[in-house]
Design an enzyme around this catalytic site. Structure first.
Site, short mmCIF file in Angstrom:
data_model
loop_
_atom_site.label_atom_id
_atom_site.label_comp_id
_atom_site.label_asym_id
_atom_site.label_seq_id
_atom_site.Cartn_x
_atom_site.Cartn_y
_atom_site.Cartn_z
N LYS A 37 0.84 -1.21 0.00
CA LYS A 37 0.00 0.00 0.00
C LYS A 37 0.87 1.25 0.00
CE LYS A 37 -3.44 -0.08 3.04
NZ LYS A 37 -4.79 -0.29 2.46
N ARG A 88 -3.45 2.85 8.66
CA ARG A 88 -3.76 1.56 8.03
C ARG A 88 -2.53 0.67 8.04
NH1 ARG A 88 -6.35 5.21 4.37
NH2 ARG A 88 -8.55 4.71 4.04
N GLY A 132 -7.40 -9.86 7.24
CA GLY A 132 -7.19 -10.45 8.56
C GLY A 132 -6.33 -9.55 9.41
N MET A 169 -5.29 -5.44 10.76
CA MET A 169 -6.08 -4.45 11.47
C MET A 169 -7.01 -3.64 10.57
SD MET A 169 -4.96 -1.36 13.90
CE MET A 169 -5.13 -0.24 12.52
N ARG A 219 -4.31 -0.78 -6.14
CA ARG A 219 -3.63 -2.07 -6.02
C ARG A 219 -4.08 -2.95 -7.17
NH1 ARG A 219 -6.88 -4.08 -0.60
NH2 ARG A 219 -8.95 -3.88 -1.48
N HIS A 260 -12.02 -44.65 -2.34
CA HIS A 260 -12.62 -45.08 -3.61
C HIS A 260 -13.48 -43.97 -4.20
CE1 HIS A 260 -15.85 -47.10 -5.97
NE2 HIS A 260 -14.81 -47.78 -6.44
N SER A 297 8.59 -43.72 -12.42
CA SER A 297 7.47 -42.82 -12.20
C SER A 297 7.27 -42.73 -10.70
CB SER A 297 6.22 -43.37 -12.89
OG SER A 297 5.14 -42.52 -12.61
N CYS A 310 3.43 -39.60 -10.95
CA CYS A 310 2.03 -39.95 -11.21
C CYS A 310 1.20 -39.92 -9.94
CB CYS A 310 1.93 -41.30 -11.91
SG CYS A 310 2.53 -42.66 -10.91
N TYR A 357 8.14 -35.60 -17.34
CA TYR A 357 6.70 -35.32 -17.38
C TYR A 357 6.09 -35.37 -15.99
CZ TYR A 357 5.90 -40.32 -16.75
OH TYR A 357 5.88 -41.60 -16.24
#
Lengths: 876, 876
Positions: free
Chosen positions: A32, A102, A111, A113, A345, A461, A767, A834, A854
């Protein structure tokens, strides 16, 4: 206090041409403060003020919760500057300077002040404000509000006492609205407020300097408030960063019809459309907009009401967006026809909006493609792929379970899979609610819009199947209690047919029908994904075993299958009977003859997948779970199988009992089955190779990779590799055909990672099965961790749930060891992941960093992984 | 074959002054060959011959199972030498040279090829032997035996066909003994043997050279026989070593009353006494001694029968023992008054004998203390500490289970703990037979001589408790079936009161009462242990929690307690009720009030141990097992606890159900309990510190080390460390006393090993819990591994059971990583091991090699560990 030489600069002025900060000083003066300074540098009208640097926050705690002498001195000097610039004086009873205080950390952080406004008011200054504003009522109401705000936030006196005084006065006078209160009423209330505060053993300070220092201290203390800590934990913000404090001259939007206040976005934060978007209120302060008593006007109307101001505002927003090269979220106040920008912002936005803005800004030459890709957060993409609950809807949350599969679903409660299918056939939307699901429920799960279970974790499951289907699921919701024909949710009773809504992204079970927004994949989305693919350096595969999943994954851009679990194929209603028959076989021969019957369906599974994946690699994992997972537990199924097999119920029960394991996770499963029952793996390999040959003969390219699960060392791997090679070679010789296939292994047991060099001498690919690897490296059962994992995360013993976000310190360390050892003996080794982590952004980035070939994840996470991989590639 | 130049020497002659090998060429020519050569060099009469080197074994397999041309050539040259030296000729029908062929690897290896004797006999040579021996009957019987032996061993024709021919002939003639056969009978049998071999498609070769080469090939092939492979696997002998082949001139002990044969030990192999020990037979060959038809004479008698020969033999044995500096096992033959030594090797011996010989030889200045310590194998020591079954006894083995705790026990079967105590009170010896044991059985286990269970593994309750008590135990014997008042063992029924014998070292359950030998610890044993301690570089501690165990361990030389498991203290009959009450508590307060009641008994446990261990360190592990382990499972106990607690049976059952875990090994246990129920750990720490203070005030030195179990990372450790420090500090401040105590952790979770550097910044010691570490590194549940681990070991997928012998490649690798990381950040870190492996010799040696400060094991393994540690120190 005597003025001494400034030793270390800890306070930075902003406003006019005396500004000392700038945008890139965010770490020093917070987001800020940096933006306020930058706006001043851009000659945008900002009420002057100063920022106390973030480091003062740590000093504050080191100094036994007091502001250092040096900083107090610098604050004094800066107050003088503001007073001079504004021509007002702190605590003056003619022309008082009022300030706001602020918080302002490096990154925006809810969260922290609340803002303190009107600081500087006291018994003298309220008179000054009366004269200045020409409205004693406004001045006294401001004073009343300031006392309440200050005493609550800084002194910790609860709101309710103040509210009671106010309400009593209104009742006494017969008023209905606050605005009915007269100046005299307000003066009396102020007096009552002061006595009330005294009665609590606190005292409201009259000295504006004291008010200021106490408020600054309160901001620093709010850094350690519980909700701020929670936010930091969730968002990975280090505690040592600390917060800055911004002290700024007040401007008033409530001094009459020439004043006003508003918020605006430089583009539409919900759709991304490139239009100025916002709302304002004439003769009001920011809190009036928030309070929602009066309805604000759309920003366009300001063009009619105050055309000069509007035009100035448009110039400013364009300047800001061009300067920051991103969509901005502004707060402005008009005080007696003078426009002030209080804050700018980067604006928060929806996923759809993020994508549109990123693509548009590339078209507008504001940013390049790299930046555009970075502007879309991988996690956000999820919003686009699943239905979501309308943001405007206020849900009645009945209970919370594990967010097992994202998205949202609305439907009527059904308690059996059969009922789900039956109602689906009548075009009814249903939510399947079960204690836990089993393979017999697959039909009902398909029919349902979403699944809710009382038991089971993120990899139960229900969870695994639902994610594969891209269907919303909440698992392990312990607040539900399934009774006959009805269900109790957190004590409230619901019948079959009652509507509920599931939010699979948050785990919330919601009463009734929530309105849903359908997912939509736009051309802009495609562009972002295409750009991502240009930057991305590793492949993204999918974990899929049904043809539906495979097709979905291909649409989402999967470049192969990284994990095809063959056991799920065994759960089909007709096959499960054969599987059970096989398990109950008394000899290898009996087992082989049942396996012969499973061969053709298994082969057809693979054929369908091979055909769809033409030219893309497919990793097929041989049977993994312990055999007892396939056996029934209800009496009906048990007597059913006893009859089919022609054996006694007792014998079936005995087999079930014998196969039970104390720790099945560490039991007789994976390649251990392949060693003790080679005939099972032989059948599977035969099915893979035969189907590959058949599909190859159709002219398609088949690239099967046969993966051995649960390997713990090189000898085990060699044993199974030999079986695979011999089985495959027999078939290829018979058909006189060549086929490119690879043999590799999961790395999911710590020992395999430690012996990776020896295993890589034999294996063509690794993997990483990070689900099991996490369980074993942590000695932590996913299914049992619910009893203490939440407390662990809360107490910060674990930074987060390691089954959701890869533990880079421990599991990751072992992965690095395995990767390096593997590459050492086999530089051509192909390496991927994986586990569930293959679709989690920070985990994907970690895999890219190590050098994997990958990542592989469930179909709906493929786009997330593609984007996350691109982010890592761009950020280097 | 033409004689070509010798390129590489592969055959080594021995005999007279032409000997080419020597004792230190064991790797080249095998143990037997090296010793034969060495004896020749010592001018000890050895029949001449030659050794084909071990490398030829590998060449044989490379050459498609044929002897290389070069070696064949060298064999020819060596045969000529033997012929010259003996003045005989291969295949000669006047004076034939006969040979023996034997295998001979680097180390003595049963399971290899049987000896082939009388090689060189054929239709001509049998006539020569008739003349030479002056006994045609002897010659033809030798020929008959040679054909049978050769055709069986070399050609693979089964014995039974030959036996049938022999038996038929005897029946036909009405003979009862083989010796009744006449020369004509034998000639006929030889003819029948030859036809029989032909009928099997094989042919008995007449050419002695062909006989020899085929026999040599058979020796090489026996290297790959299954039983040889099994022996190598068990004894860790590499497959690539190969075997040598010894070909040696035959000498005959059966040429009349001037001939004979015998075996002798230079000292008594059973007691170690320094006397010449052995037996012989006049007019006999070695096989007659083995066959046991005639009873051999004690060696002393030879002094009367052939004083000159005896005197020569005594000179030789003394020469050999002085030369080899170890007790020797000799074979000798006397042929027509001439003595030949056929073999010498280091004699096998009992543990008692090994100790006595080692100590005596030091006294005799034959060896030094180092060598003496090395002469006693750590594993052997076990024999001395527990009763054993008399070697002479032939047991009737009913069934086999896991050898859970060594030793032997005889007693009457009892099926309940109460019955065991009742009968013990009547001075009856009993064996407690149970499905599995539980804490309620402790009294009965104490009363019993041994324990036999149908379920449970090497670390089941029965096994752990029995080892602690030093009591024989067989666990997991699946062949027993417990019925009402009786038990079926492998189908046979036994009543309570019937005698059985347990061999806890082998796992054998034996019918009836076997005679037992009691353990005896001699002064020589004390000497060996004392010398071991002089060389040993690491400490040996014990795992003990009862005062009895502690005292036993101190007697066995424990230098501290490496693991005092506090949970076993909770199983006491009165305390378990409190523990259950604690678990069923609904609030922290209720829990704390029950813990208050547990505090005093817990404190007294520690006091007793601290007093006994005055000056020695004691590692106390805070509560480890999941809470459900303390809850009852039978209806009676459940309703009992419900009544005590004043709650419903339903509620108790629900708590039991809720606490159940799918994988308890990876569940809510160890420090996870300490994080979620800090009050439990607080009580334990309070008990430790309070008792330490009290004992210190008595003037004793108390060195408590508080150990946190199941740590997976540094934050977890810090959390518990803080709790320990605060609790301890409160007490020490109250008493105004100083106490040296340490705080450290088990390393039993892979992640803790990977984060050891961070943990060591906070921890003062590490103790490797290799039981759990092995489970997690292998992903292998000890309790469930029975289903496949035996097959794994059999198929050589695992070299051995990793729960018995530390897996150095995987688990050991991780231990090295943890050790190095830990020392890196904390060079003063104390490191030890407290898993089962702490008393297994090869694992102990591994820990010494890494650089551990101590190993810790159950009391009865302490001497084993002391000796193993000394071995490693000596061998470097």
């Amino acid at each position: 206090m005597t003025v001494t030489e400034t030793r270390v600069k800890s306070v930075y002025f902003f406003g006019g041409n005396q500004t000392e900060g700038k945008a890139n000083m965010r770490n020093t003066i917070g987001g800020k403060g940096a933006n306020l300074a930058e706006m001043s540098l851009l000659e945008i009208p900002v009420p002057p003020g100063f920022t106390i640097e973030t480091k003062e926050c740590a000093r504050f705690y080191e100094n036994n919760k007091s502001i250092s002498e040096e900083t107090r001195h610098q604050i004094d000097l800066n107050i003088q500057k503001v007073e001079e610039m504004q021509g007002k004086k702190f605590g003056d009873n003619d022309n008082p300077l009022l300030m706001s205080v602020r918080s302002g950390a490096r990154v925006s952080m809810p969260g922290m002040m609340d803002t303190i406004l009107n600081l500087g008011l006291n018994d003298d200054a309220v008179e000054g404000l009366s004269k200045q504003s020409n409205s004693p009522r406004f001045a006294w109401d401001s004073y009343r509000r300031f006392i309440q705000m200050f005493c609550n936030v800084v002194l910790g006196v609860s709101h309710s006492g103040f509210e009671d005084i106010l309400e009593n006065k209104k009742q006494e006078k017969g008023y209905t609205l606050d605005t009915d209160l007269t100046v005299e009423d307000l003066k009396d209330i102020v007096n009552q407020y002061k006595s009330f505060v005294s009665s609590k053993g606190k005292s409201f300070p009259q000295d504006p300097k004291e008010q200021l220092l106490m408020s600054i201290g309160a901001v620093f203390q709010s850094w350690e408030a519980d909700r701020a800590k929670v936010y930091r934990r969730i968002n990975g913000i280090p505690h040592h960063w600390g917060t800055a404090v911004n002290v700024q001259a007040m401007v008033f939007g409530n001094l009459g019809e020439d004043s006003g206040t508003g918020v605006a976005f430089t583009r539409n934060p919900s759709t991304g459309e490139n239009v100025f978007y916002g709302e304002y209120l004439v003769n009001a302060q920011g809190e009036d907009v928030v309070a929602g008593i009066r309805t604000p006007e759309p920003i366009k109307k300001l063009d009619q009401q105050m055309p000069a101001i509007y035009s100035e505002l448009v110039d400013i927003y364009k300047k800001l967006e061009n300067h920051f090269k991103d969509m901005q979220d502004l707060e402005f106040t008009i005080e007696n026809k003078k426009l002030y920008i209080l804050q700018t912002r980067v604006g928060k936005r929806t996923a759809a909006s993020a994508i549109k803005i990123a693509v548009d800004m590339v078209d507008e030459n504001l940013i390049d493609k790299r930046e555009a890709v970075l502007r879309v957060k991988p996690d956000q993409i999820n919003q686009l792929l699943h239905p979501t609950i309308d943001k405007s809807f206020k849900p009645n949350v009945l209970a919370k379970g594990l967010p097992a599969s994202p998205g949202a679903a609305v439907g009527k409660i059904v308690l059996t899979a059969d009922k789900a299918e039956e109602m689906k056939a009548k075009n009814e939307q249903v939510i399947l609610v079960r204690q836990e699901t089993s393979p017999e429920d697959i039909g009902g799960m398909h029919a349902a819009e979403g699944i809710l279970t009382a038991k089971g974790g993120m990899t139960s499951h229900a969870a695994v199947v639902a994610r594969g289907m891209g269907k919303c699921c909440i698992a392990g919701c312990s607040d539900i209690n399934i009774l006959k024909g009805k269900v109790e949710i957190n004590g409230e009773e619901f019948n079959e047919g009652d509507f509920i809504t599931l939010n699979g992204t948050s785990g919330e079970v919601i009463k009734g029908q929530a309105p849903l927004s359908k997912p939509e994949l736009t051309g802009d989305y495609q562009k972002i994904m295409q750009w991502s693919d240009e930057f991305r350096k590793i492949n993204v595969r999918t974990n899929a075993e049904t043809i539906q999943e495979v097709k979905t994954a291909l649409e989402f851009g999967a470049e192969g299958i990284g994990l095809c679990r063959t056991e799920h194929m065994f759960f089909d209603e007709t096959r499960i009977k054969l599987v059970r028959q096989m398990i109950l076989s008394e000899s290898t021969q009996d087992r082989e003859s049942v396996l012969d019957k499973l061969f053709t369906p298994q082969k057809n599974d693979f054929k369908e997948i091979f055909q769809a994946m033409d030219g893309l690699p497919i990793t097929i994992r041989l049977l993994d779970p312990p055999l007892h997972e396939f056996l029934p537990h209800d009496n009906e199924s048990i007597s059913d199988i006893a009859q089919t097999q022609g054996i006694s119920v007792e014998k079936v029960n005995k087999t079930i009992e014998n196969l039970k394991e104390l720790n099945p996770m560490l039991g007789h499963r994976g390649c251990r089955l392949g060693i003790t029952y080679p005939e099972i793996y032989k059948m599977q390999v035969k099915a893979i190779i035969e189907s590959a040959v058949e599909v190859q003969k159709e002219g398609k390219t088949v690239l099967p990779e046969i993966m051995v699960p649960l390997i713990s060392g090189d000898k085990e791997f060699k044993n199974i590799k030999k079986l695979i090679q011999e089985t495959a070679q027999n078939i290829l010789t018979k058909h006189q055909i060549k086929l490119e296939y690879q043999i590799g292994t999961m790395i999911e047991i710590p020992r395999a990672a430690l012996l990776a060099d020896k295993i890589a001498e034999e294996a063509e690919f690794f993997s990483f099965g990070t689900n099991d690897l996490t369980q074993m490296v942590y000695g932590l059962s996913r299914d049992d961790s619910g009893a203490f994992l939440p407390e662990y995360v809360e107490k910060e013993v674990f930074p987060e749930d390691p089954f959701q976000v890869l533990d880079q310190d421990g599991v990751g360390e072992l992965m690095k060891i395995a990767f390096n050892k593997g590459k050492q003996t086999n530089p051509n080794l192909k390496v991927g992941i994986c586990g569930e982590h293959g679709g989690e952004p920070s985990s994907v980035e970690f895999c890219v960093k190590i050098g994997f070939d990958y990542v592989s994840c469930s179909p709906f996470r493929v786009p997330i992984a593609r984007l996350a991989a691109a982010h890592q590639a761009i950020k280097g």
